[in-house]
Design an enzyme around this catalytic site. Structure first.
Site, PDB file in Angstrom:
ATOM      1  N   SER A 109      -6.901 -10.579 -15.835  1.00  0.00           N
ATOM      2  CA  SER A 109      -5.445 -10.496 -15.822  1.00  0.00           C
ATOM      3  C   SER A 109      -4.959  -9.751 -17.055  1.00  0.00           C
ATOM      4  O   SER A 109      -5.595  -9.769 -18.111  1.00  0.00           O
ATOM      5  CB  SER A 109      -4.829 -11.901 -15.787  1.00  0.00           C
ATOM      6  OG  SER A 109      -5.201 -12.633 -16.960  1.00  0.00           O
ATOM      7  N   CYS A 121       0.803  -1.220   0.000  1.00  0.00           N
ATOM      8  CA  CYS A 121       0.000   0.000   0.000  1.00  0.00           C
ATOM      9  C   CYS A 121       0.839   1.275   0.000  1.00  0.00           C
ATOM     10  O   CYS A 121       0.298   2.372  -0.157  1.00  0.00           O
ATOM     11  CB  CYS A 121      -0.955  -0.003   1.193  1.00  0.00           C
ATOM     12  SG  CYS A 121      -2.290  -1.206   1.020  1.00  0.00           S
TER      13      CYS A 121
END
Length: 325
Positions: free
Chosen positions: A137, A14
């Site tokens: 993907s 993050c």
């Protein structure tokens, strides 16, 4: 020779988030949508979007993905899945389905590693009782993984970041220090098992206990750090917070790692973002630890939970959004 996944990304976890001030400038003017069924939208930067589909049911929608935060592919998958599910728990919900989000440098990294990443995500989602129903993907220069998650909650039991009220305690459900330890891991290869298990653990029990206790204000502690997420909640709620720095728990080796300089650029940007609304009597290193960019951190709850440390209190809006003592 083992592949070090963290070396294939410019950052990790993050801490790779777009800085909060920059992100707010990007989305400025995109909020304010008016829809009777939209209970939570873009306006306050809450943990997910919430739509009412009936008097007793609200649907929570969220997505989260990031570059490798650890070198082990299975652990990265577990961490990324727990982090994606966290947004639903932070709003008092129960995840009901997830889909994978994948970016993979297919000409650089073997597909067997991706299988391990997906297996880690599948195992954590299974632990949460949340089926993984597919995904999307792309071929990407950097490896990325996460999930889009759908959850449900009772509309009158939602935990939001605009519902904090003065006079209530502030509780944190996981220790801090994940950012500095992840940064040290990326730089040195040293593994911190306590940090890995903290990131891979779910916030399900804490969320259930908070909802049962009548908590109505909460947020997660992830890429903007404790200070950044607390700042957003105080701003949205129109109140202030007094933070007791001595009561905030930290992982082993976190303080030593900060002292040795393993502080990410994302953490420094977090602190600069909140500094105009900050009144602090602690030193700069302490503030950087409080602004440390977490990955799959805990819940920051306005209320008290048995077994979780109280780290501050909510007060009426003052000159500072957050006071750190």
């Amino acid at each position: 020779m083992a592949v070090r996944l963290t070396q294939y990304a410019h950052g990790g976890g993050c801490a790779c988030k777009i800085p909060p001030g920059e992100l707010e400038a990007v989305v400025a003017g995109l909020g304010g949508q008016r829809n009777a069924d939209l209970l939570v939208g873009l306006d306050d930067g809450d943990d997910g979007a919430v739509v009412s589909i009936g008097p007793d049911t609200a649907v929570i929608s969220t997505a989260d993905f990031f570059t490798p935060v650890v070198d082990d592919p299975y652990d990265w998958g577990r961490i990324a899945a727990a982090n994606a599910l966290l947004d639903v728990y932070a709003m008092g919900g129960r995840p009901i389905v997830a889909i994978n989000l994948v970016g993979w440098p297919r000409d650089v990294l073997p597909s067997e590693l991706l299988t391990e990443v997906l297996r880690g995500g599948f195992d954590v989602a299974t632990l949460a009782g949340c089926p993984v129903g597919g995904g999307h993907s792309i071929d990407d220069p950097e490896p990325k993984y996460g999930m889009a998650v759908t959850g449900v909650a009772a509309p009158d039991q939602l935990m939001r970041n605009d519902s904090a009220r003065a006079g209530l305690p502030l509780t944190l459900t996981k220790p801090l220090g994940l950012g500095v330890l992840n940064n040290r891991h990326k730089a040195t290869g040293e593994v911190f098992p306590q940090a890995v298990e903290t990131m891979a653990s779910l916030n399900a029990d804490a969320a259930t206990a908070a909802v049962a206790a009548g908590v109505r204000a909460a947020t997660d502690v992830t890429g903007f750090g404790l200070l950044g997420h607390l700042y957003k909640m105080m701003r949205a709620s129109g109140v202030s917070a007094v933070l007791d720095s001595a009561a905030v728990p930290y992982l082993d080796a976190a303080r030593a790692s900060a002292a040795e300089g393993y502080i990410s650029g994302g953490t420094r940007r977090n602190l600069e973002w909140v500094r105009p609304g900050l009144d602090a009597t602690v030193d700069e290193t302490e503030l950087l630890l409080l602004a440390d960019a977490q990955t799959s951190g805990g819940l920051l709850i306005v209320g008290e939970l048995p077994g979780a440390p109280v780290v501050g209190e909510i007060v009426a809006r003052g000159a500072a959004m957050i006071s750190v003592r």
